[in-house]
Design a protein around this motif. Structure first.
Motif, PDB file in Angstrom:
ATOM      1  N   ASP A 246     157.740  96.383  72.503  1.00 48.97           N
ATOM      2  CA  ASP A 246     157.052  95.507  73.761  1.00 48.97           C
ATOM      3  C   ASP A 246     155.531  95.820  73.438  1.00 48.97           C
ATOM      4  O   ASP A 246     154.649  95.100  74.384  1.00 48.97           O
ATOM      5  CB  ASP A 246     157.506  96.082  75.172  1.00 48.97           C
ATOM      6  CG  ASP A 246     158.949  95.697  75.307  1.00 48.97           C
ATOM      7  OD1 ASP A 246     159.533  94.723  75.009  1.00 48.97           O
ATOM      8  OD2 ASP A 246     159.574  96.700  75.542  1.00 48.97           O
ATOM      9  N   ILE A 247     155.052  96.464  72.546  1.00 54.58           N
ATOM     10  CA  ILE A 247     153.596  96.822  72.126  1.00 54.58           C
ATOM     11  C   ILE A 247     153.124  95.175  72.079  1.00 54.58           C
ATOM     12  O   ILE A 247     153.471  94.575  71.252  1.00 54.58           O
ATOM     13  CB  ILE A 247     153.368  97.562  71.363  1.00 54.58           C
ATOM     14  CG1 ILE A 247     153.601  99.213  71.725  1.00 54.58           C
ATOM     15  CG2 ILE A 247     151.844  97.648  70.988  1.00 54.58           C
ATOM     16  CD1 ILE A 247     153.652 100.054  70.530  1.00 54.58           C
TER      17      ILE A 247
ATOM     18  N   ASP B   3     155.156  99.886  91.049  1.00 52.72           N
ATOM     19  CA  ASP B   3     154.312 100.455  92.259  1.00 52.72           C
ATOM     20  C   ASP B   3     152.965 101.038  91.829  1.00 52.72           C
ATOM     21  O   ASP B   3     152.546 100.728  90.416  1.00 52.72           O
ATOM     22  CB  ASP B   3     155.228 101.550  92.896  1.00 52.72           C
ATOM     23  CG  ASP B   3     155.671 102.374  91.918  1.00 52.72           C
ATOM     24  OD1 ASP B   3     155.000 102.885  90.840  1.00 52.72           O
ATOM     25  OD2 ASP B   3     156.791 102.957  92.159  1.00 52.72           O
ATOM     26  N   ASP B   4     152.182 101.997  92.268  1.00 52.84           N
ATOM     27  CA  ASP B   4     151.002 102.423  91.869  1.00 52.84           C
ATOM     28  C   ASP B   4     151.211 103.500  90.927  1.00 52.84           C
ATOM     29  O   ASP B   4     149.971 103.776  90.115  1.00 52.84           O
ATOM     30  CB  ASP B   4     150.233 102.840  93.016  1.00 52.84           C
ATOM     31  CG  ASP B   4     150.989 104.077  93.784  1.00 52.84           C
ATOM     32  OD1 ASP B   4     151.964 104.180  93.645  1.00 52.84           O
ATOM     33  OD2 ASP B   4     150.184 104.489  94.724  1.00 52.84           O
ATOM     34  N   GLU B   5     152.188 103.740  90.158  1.00 53.54           N
ATOM     35  CA  GLU B   5     152.405 104.560  88.890  1.00 53.54           C
ATOM     36  C   GLU B   5     153.494 104.247  88.138  1.00 53.54           C
ATOM     37  O   GLU B   5     153.788 104.966  87.076  1.00 53.54           O
ATOM     38  CB  GLU B   5     152.787 105.938  89.543  1.00 53.54           C
ATOM     39  CG  GLU B   5     154.162 106.213  90.054  1.00 53.54           C
ATOM     40  CD  GLU B   5     154.285 107.663  90.288  1.00 53.54           C
ATOM     41  OE1 GLU B   5     153.469 108.610  89.963  1.00 53.54           O
ATOM     42  OE2 GLU B   5     155.121 108.149  91.242  1.00 53.54           O
ATOM     43  N   THR B   6     153.769 103.038  88.371  1.00 50.31           N
ATOM     44  CA  THR B   6     155.058 102.621  87.323  1.00 50.31           C
ATOM     45  C   THR B   6     155.014 101.229  86.904  1.00 50.31           C
ATOM     46  O   THR B   6     154.674 100.316  87.868  1.00 50.31           O
ATOM     47  CB  THR B   6     156.529 102.650  88.157  1.00 50.31           C
ATOM     48  OG1 THR B   6     156.675 103.831  88.745  1.00 50.31           O
ATOM     49  CG2 THR B   6     157.624 102.399  87.100  1.00 50.31           C
ATOM     50  N   VAL B   7     155.271 100.843  85.768  1.00 49.77           N
ATOM     51  CA  VAL B   7     155.280  99.513  85.229  1.00 49.77           C
ATOM     52  C   VAL B   7     156.803  99.201  84.562  1.00 49.77           C
ATOM     53  O   VAL B   7     157.216 100.059  84.326  1.00 49.77           O
ATOM     54  CB  VAL B   7     154.130  99.135  83.968  1.00 49.77           C
ATOM     55  CG1 VAL B   7     152.847  99.391  84.646  1.00 49.77           C
ATOM     56  CG2 VAL B   7     154.274 100.025  82.976  1.00 49.77           C
ATOM     57  N   ALA B   8     156.874  97.794  84.371  1.00 52.23           N
ATOM     58  CA  ALA B   8     158.239  97.548  83.904  1.00 52.23           C
ATOM     59  C   ALA B   8     157.927  96.166  82.868  1.00 52.23           C
ATOM     60  O   ALA B   8     157.033  95.629  83.092  1.00 52.23           O
ATOM     61  CB  ALA B   8     159.049  96.942  85.101  1.00 52.23           C
ATOM     62  N   LYS B   9     159.212  96.063  82.114  1.00 55.51           N
ATOM     63  CA  LYS B   9     159.389  94.945  80.997  1.00 55.51           C
ATOM     64  C   LYS B   9     159.292  93.821  81.707  1.00 55.51           C
ATOM     65  O   LYS B   9     158.844  93.012  81.139  1.00 55.51           O
ATOM     66  CB  LYS B   9     160.447  95.253  80.163  1.00 55.51           C
ATOM     67  CG  LYS B   9     160.726  94.185  79.100  1.00 55.51           C
ATOM     68  CD  LYS B   9     161.986  94.864  78.174  1.00 55.51           C
ATOM     69  CE  LYS B   9     162.001  94.280  76.896  1.00 55.51           C
ATOM     70  NZ  LYS B   9     162.853  94.664  76.056  1.00 55.51           N
TER      71      LYS B   9
ATOM     72  N   PHE C 263     149.750  98.767  75.360  1.00 57.35           N
ATOM     73  CA  PHE C 263     148.866  98.949  74.357  1.00 57.35           C
ATOM     74  C   PHE C 263     149.734 100.005  73.487  1.00 57.35           C
ATOM     75  O   PHE C 263     149.550 100.218  72.398  1.00 57.35           O
ATOM     76  CB  PHE C 263     147.707  99.841  75.282  1.00 57.35           C
ATOM     77  CG  PHE C 263     146.678 100.363  74.077  1.00 57.35           C
ATOM     78  CD1 PHE C 263     145.912  99.481  73.361  1.00 57.35           C
ATOM     79  CD2 PHE C 263     146.898 101.751  73.632  1.00 57.35           C
ATOM     80  CE1 PHE C 263     144.984 100.113  72.367  1.00 57.35           C
ATOM     81  CE2 PHE C 263     146.051 102.186  72.729  1.00 57.35           C
ATOM     82  CZ  PHE C 263     145.045 101.177  72.025  1.00 57.35           C
ATOM     83  N   ASP C 264     150.525 100.970  74.301  1.00 57.85           N
ATOM     84  CA  ASP C 264     151.238 101.735  73.476  1.00 57.85           C
ATOM     85  C   ASP C 264     152.370 102.494  74.504  1.00 57.85           C
ATOM     86  O   ASP C 264     152.582 102.283  75.493  1.00 57.85           O
ATOM     87  CB  ASP C 264     150.355 102.949  73.096  1.00 57.85           C
ATOM     88  CG  ASP C 264     151.124 103.734  71.819  1.00 57.85           C
ATOM     89  OD1 ASP C 264     152.205 103.470  71.109  1.00 57.85           O
ATOM     90  OD2 ASP C 264     150.385 104.735  71.380  1.00 57.85           O
TER      91      ASP C 264
ATOM     92  N   VAL D  25     148.867 101.146  79.594  1.00 64.02           N
ATOM     93  CA  VAL D  25     148.700  99.844  79.935  1.00 64.02           C
ATOM     94  C   VAL D  25     147.221  99.456  79.863  1.00 64.02           C
ATOM     95  O   VAL D  25     146.399 100.325  80.230  1.00 64.02           O
ATOM     96  CB  VAL D  25     149.094  99.597  81.547  1.00 64.02           C
ATOM     97  CG1 VAL D  25     148.871  98.115  81.993  1.00 64.02           C
ATOM     98  CG2 VAL D  25     150.682  99.962  81.706  1.00 64.02           C
ATOM     99  N   GLU D  26     146.853  98.254  78.999  1.00 58.77           N
ATOM    100  CA  GLU D  26     145.651  97.658  78.963  1.00 58.77           C
ATOM    101  C   GLU D  26     145.312  96.843  79.980  1.00 58.77           C
ATOM    102  O   GLU D  26     145.730  95.711  80.494  1.00 58.77           O
ATOM    103  CB  GLU D  26     145.442  97.431  77.406  1.00 58.77           C
ATOM    104  CG  GLU D  26     143.859  96.765  77.349  1.00 58.77           C
ATOM    105  CD  GLU D  26     143.804  96.023  76.047  1.00 58.77           C
ATOM    106  OE1 GLU D  26     142.619  95.876  75.774  1.00 58.77           O
ATOM    107  OE2 GLU D  26     144.752  95.752  75.281  1.00 58.77           O
TER     108      GLU D  26
END
Length: 138
Positions: A96-97, A105-111, A125-126, A134-135
């Motif tokens: 997914d890079i 939420d304020d500390e988690t990202v998803a695909k 980003f990596d 996350v960029e």
């Protein structure tokens, strides 16, 4: 789980990394290190919602829980930061890079955008064993 205390969020420092200040939304608390979004022009902690604009990492703790829109401001750094990875089918992998990722939420990202329920966080980003870099470019 969303933050309940400040977080030491690691970063990669790109040449375009800089600080900005945003007025904080009424009734919101932002923790240092947390992913910050704008909703209707006011900063708040990242959350699962549409129409949010992710702007970067909070550089300080700000409590506007008893205030109105803009009573306080928060310093936010634009750049590349590591956040927690979602789980199961929404977990971000090395394949997914370069793709967009989404605010949980304020500390988690998803695909994924969670079937149209999440806003874009930035680009992947990596990915490493500790999370997703996350960029943020907004």
């Amino acid at each position: 789980m969303a933050l309940t205390a400040d977080r030491d969020t690691p970063q990669v420092v790109p040449s375009y990394s800089f600080l900005r200040e945003f007025p904080v939304a009424a009734g919101k608390t932002i923790y240092a290190g947390g992913l910050v979004v704008l909703k209707n022009g006011y900063a708040e902690p990242g959350s699962t919602a549409t129409g949010l604009v992710a702007v970067g990492r909070a550089e300080e703790y700000v409590d506007n829980s008893g205030g109105q829109n803009g009573d306080v401001t928060v310093r936010v750094r634009r750049g590349i930061f590591r956040y927690g990875n979602s789980a199961d089918t929404d977990a971000i992998t090395r394949t997914d890079i370069g793709s967009q990722c989404y605010v949980v939420d304020d500390e988690t990202v998803a695909k994924t955008d969670g079937t149209g329920t999440r806003s874009v966080a930035g680009k992947v980003f990596d990915v490493d064993d500790e999370g997703v870099w996350v960029e943020f470019t907004n």
